[in-house]
Design a protein around this motif. Structure first.
Motif, PDB file in Angstrom:
ATOM      1  N   ARG A 231       0.853  -1.186   0.000  1.00 33.71           N
ATOM      2  CA  ARG A 231       0.000   0.000   0.000  1.00 33.71           C
ATOM      3  C   ARG A 231       0.891   1.239   0.000  1.00 33.71           C
ATOM      4  NH1 ARG A 231      -2.791  -3.479  -1.146  1.00 33.71           N
ATOM      5  NH2 ARG A 231      -4.752  -4.216  -0.210  1.00 33.71           N
ATOM      6  N   GLU A 232       0.700   2.098  -1.010  1.00 32.72           N
ATOM      7  CA  GLU A 232       1.514   3.307  -1.123  1.00 32.72           C
ATOM      8  C   GLU A 232       0.609   4.521  -1.254  1.00 32.72           C
ATOM      9  OE1 GLU A 232       4.206   2.483  -4.381  1.00 32.72           O
ATOM     10  OE2 GLU A 232       5.624   1.602  -2.981  1.00 32.72           O
ATOM     11  N   GLU A 233       1.049   5.633  -0.647  1.00 32.74           N
ATOM     12  CA  GLU A 233       0.263   6.859  -0.657  1.00 32.74           C
ATOM     13  C   GLU A 233       1.163   8.063  -0.912  1.00 32.74           C
ATOM     14  OE1 GLU A 233      -1.530   6.989   3.175  1.00 32.74           O
ATOM     15  OE2 GLU A 233      -3.124   5.585   2.662  1.00 32.74           O
ATOM     16  N   GLU A 246      -2.489   7.326  -4.490  1.00 29.00           N
ATOM     17  CA  GLU A 246      -2.517   5.982  -3.932  1.00 29.00           C
ATOM     18  C   GLU A 246      -2.212   4.955  -5.015  1.00 29.00           C
ATOM     19  OE1 GLU A 246      -6.818   4.509  -3.367  1.00 29.00           O
ATOM     20  OE2 GLU A 246      -6.962   6.688  -3.101  1.00 29.00           O
ATOM     21  N   ASP A 248      -2.013   0.449  -4.949  1.00 30.72           N
ATOM     22  CA  ASP A 248      -2.144  -0.761  -4.147  1.00 30.72           C
ATOM     23  C   ASP A 248      -1.856  -1.994  -4.990  1.00 30.72           C
ATOM     24  OD1 ASP A 248      -3.038   0.886  -2.095  1.00 30.72           O
ATOM     25  OD2 ASP A 248      -5.159   0.575  -2.569  1.00 30.72           O
TER      26      ASP A 248
END
Length: 671
Positions: A231-233, A246, A248
């Protein structure tokens, strides 16, 4: 900047040649195969690593583009994207961004992997069709326990300049019957400054983790299953006109191994895998990339992949044989919207990937044969059946359909393609003695057009060009020859490789009257690679490598885009007892051979030489402390390879400067 670099690189090449006459005896059988480099993921202390693509920069003959702090696109021998086969624990995962903000190496929890192997060029048929530039294997090592055991690694680090904080854990419990491995990592990075003090957009927040479980079902049957999520933001991309709020990824793997008591095959292996990737990018959530306008741009995209392969292993006479069948199914969709930044209302703009489905089924066989004590032969053959379809090509989204764009630029409304592709490898290895060997390798590999090259459908904005794939593209046919010499003598081991690759129907991106388009051309890629490892004394070791690739579009008589210049590095390492230290000099010549018509090259680049320092102390059998300085002299520089902009308001390619001086520290505890 970099005016002494060509001389330095010449000295590197001279070192490689000079040490050929005086070297230490090391059995070449214990070293990587010709054209192969391997790096233990956990043991590297040479630099802070933000994703697996960045890690590949440490391997000879490989490099990667930089867009910011994430999204490093691997390049081997001037080839990238699906010219490379990238397998995570035996399975494929494909990018969900049409502009490649998120190459597959981005969605890798490094804490859960043990080695990364780079095979340069096409030297095997068992990892899938294509792979003309090479194969990248991110692999896990199966643990084996003679009694109940709990073991693990905890790591934490900090890097100045970018304020990068990263933590990871990798814990395994097991016994003689099986094991359970849990892993996870967290990283948060701010924007860094380059050598001139300019801020480079590169921040991100990322967390990932997963589990692997293996069990001995019977004396002859082994099963293993793994799950992994990332998960990256708030991912900032200086090298793109959009950022990613975002991104994912979820993936799974299943492996079954069976030993056989009868029949031709001695054992079989079944591998099944799947991955779902979702990616959002826009030009207003994190930074307003279009501050003068009320309307912003947003793209939601997905890439879902399923596949597997069945392998059989046999010995027949003096040959070890691997045969099998594999299947790959990838589905991608990307929808672009105009967004009113005041009201938040969305308006359909383009089906950039119009529900693209690509299926590929391959059958293959490969044999490694010992002809006698000095000569061995590898032969391999594979046949792939490919089907590609844009299932929403005739669907109106916004003011037009994707098929309308295909008709405008190519005179066709085709929405599907079928291919039958033939690949092969033949390599002969001759051992002159236990310290020297020659390998001669020939190969043919065929890679099909990807979803973007064949079916992208993005109408231009604000007078900028349309970006349209070509449904009638032919697959690339690569015919390569590699000659590799490896030798060990008194001062160490060295190797050198010369390669030549004739490409029929190379898939070429070009610009023409208000559009970014694709066609087939004839091309040539050739170059050399050299490596040296020399233990000077019991404490000191010298290593050097050099790589050079030249690419030429013969149909249009110009250079190919995105070809790295002559580059290499010299490293001097010292180790005694619990202490280790080293200095690495990273070098690159200028690059004047570019393709101005591709829209990919951001211009010519000057050469550079950059110094990095690192060191470590084994403070306790379980505790290692390490530190280093990247870009010691605080130089302003950028690698030649770059990313094309994803900005519909400004499509010019952008080159991103590397970080200026940054100090890093890391602690690793093992139990």
């Amino acid at each position: 900047m970099g005016k002494h670099t060509p001389l330095a690189l010449a000295l590197s090449a001279t070192l490689l040649q000079a040490h050929a006459d005086t070297l230490l005896t090391i059995d070449v059988e214990a070293e990587p195969l010709p054209g192969e480099s391997q790096l233990p993921v956990d043991s590297t202390i040479l630099q802070p690593t933000t994703d697996a693509g960045a890690l590949l920069r440490e391997l000879s003959g490989a490099t990667a583009t930089r867009r910011g702090g994430k999204g490093f696109e691997p390049i081997i021998r001037g080839q990238q994207q699906n010219q490379l086969n990238v397998l995570n624990d035996g399975g494929y995962l494909f990018s969900a961004c049409p502009g490649r903000m998120d190459p597959p190496t981005t969605y890798t929890t490094l804490a859960g992997y043990d080695t990364v192997t780079v095979i340069r060029g096409n030297r095997t048929v068992i990892y899938g069709g294509g792979g003309s530039g090479g194969t990248i294997l991110l692999e896990r090592t199966r643990p084996s326990f003679s009694e109940p055991t709990l073991q693990g690694t905890l790591t934490g680090g900090y890097t100045g300049n970018s304020d990068l904080k990263d933590f990871s854990a990798d814990i395994t419990a097991g016994n003689t019957d099986g094991y359970l491995r849990l892993f996870g990592e967290y990283a948060s990075m701010d924007n860094y400054d380059d050598g001139s003090g300019n801020t480079v957009s590169s921040g991100y927040d990322s967390k990932g983790g997963g589990a692997v479980a293996g069990y001995q079902l019977t004396e002859s049957t082994w099963a293993e299953v793994s799950l992994e999520s990332v998960r990256e933001e708030d991912i900032y991309y200086a090298g793109n006109g959009m950022d990613s709020p975002e991104a994912d990824s979820d993936s799974w793997r299943l492996k079954l191994e069976q030993e056989l008591d009868s029949g031709f095959f001695e054992s079989t292996e079944l591998q099944l895998y799947g991955s779902d990737v979702a990616h959002r990018m826009d030009n207003f959530t994190l930074r307003d990339r279009n501050p003068s306008g009320m309307m912003g741009m947003l793209t939601d995209s997905t890439s879902d992949t399923q596949g597997g392969r069945l392998l059989g292993y046999a010995s027949w006479g003096s040959s070890d044989i691997t045969a099998g069948i594999d299947y790959l199914d990838n589905r991608r969709n990307a929808e672009r919207y105009m967004v009113n930044k005041n009201s938040g209302a969305w308006m359909a703009n383009a089906l950039m990937w119009p529900d693209v489905r690509q299926q590929q089924t391959g059958v293959f066989v490969e044999a490694d044969t010992a002809l006698n004590t000095q000569n061995s032969l590898r032969t391999g053959l594979r046949i792939d059946r490919v089907n590609a379809e844009a299932r929403a090509a005739h669907q109106t989204f916004g003011s037009s359909t994707p098929a309308d764009l295909y008709q405008t630029h190519y005179g066709t409304r085709d929405d599907s393609a079928d291919e039958t592709n033939l690949g092969a490898v033949v390599s002969w290895t001759h051992r002159y003695d236990k310290d020297a060997q020659l390998e001669l390798a020939f190969s043919r590999s065929v890679r099909t057009a990807d979803a973007t090259e064949r079916f992208i459908a993005a109408p231009g904005m604000s007078g900028n060009p349309d970006w349209v794939g070509n449904p009638e593209l032919k697959p690339e046919k690569h015919h390569q020859v590699d000659v590799t010499w490896q030798q060990t003598q008194k001062l160490g081991q060295w190797s050198t490789t010369v390669f030549y690759n004739r490409v029929d129907d190379y898939i070429n991106r070009y610009t023409d009257t208000g559009a970014i388009l694709y066609d087939n051309v004839d091309a040539r890629l050739y170059g050399l690679e050299g490596q040296l490892k020399s233990p000077l004394t019991e404490q000191w070791t010298l290593t050097a490598d050099i790589a050079w690739t030249r690419g030429r579009n013969h149909s249009d008589d110009r250079s190919l885009a995105q070809i790295a210049p002559l580059s290499g590095q010299l490293a001097l390492d010292w180790q005694t007892g619990a202490w280790q230290a080293g200095v690495r000099w990273q070098l690159a010549a200028s690059q004047n051979n570019i393709d101005e018509n591709s829209g990919l090259d951001a211009g010519e680049t000057a050469g550079y030489g950059v110094v990095h320092l690192h060191g470590s102390w084994q403070a306790h059998p379980s505790l290692q402390l390490s530190a280093g300085v990247e870009n010691l002299l605080d130089k302003t520089y950028a690698l030649h390879v770059n990313s094309a902009s994803m900005d519909p308001f400004n499509p010019d390619a952008i080159r991103v400067n590397e970080p200026g001086r940054q100090v890093w520290v890391k602690a690793k505890w093992q139990f």
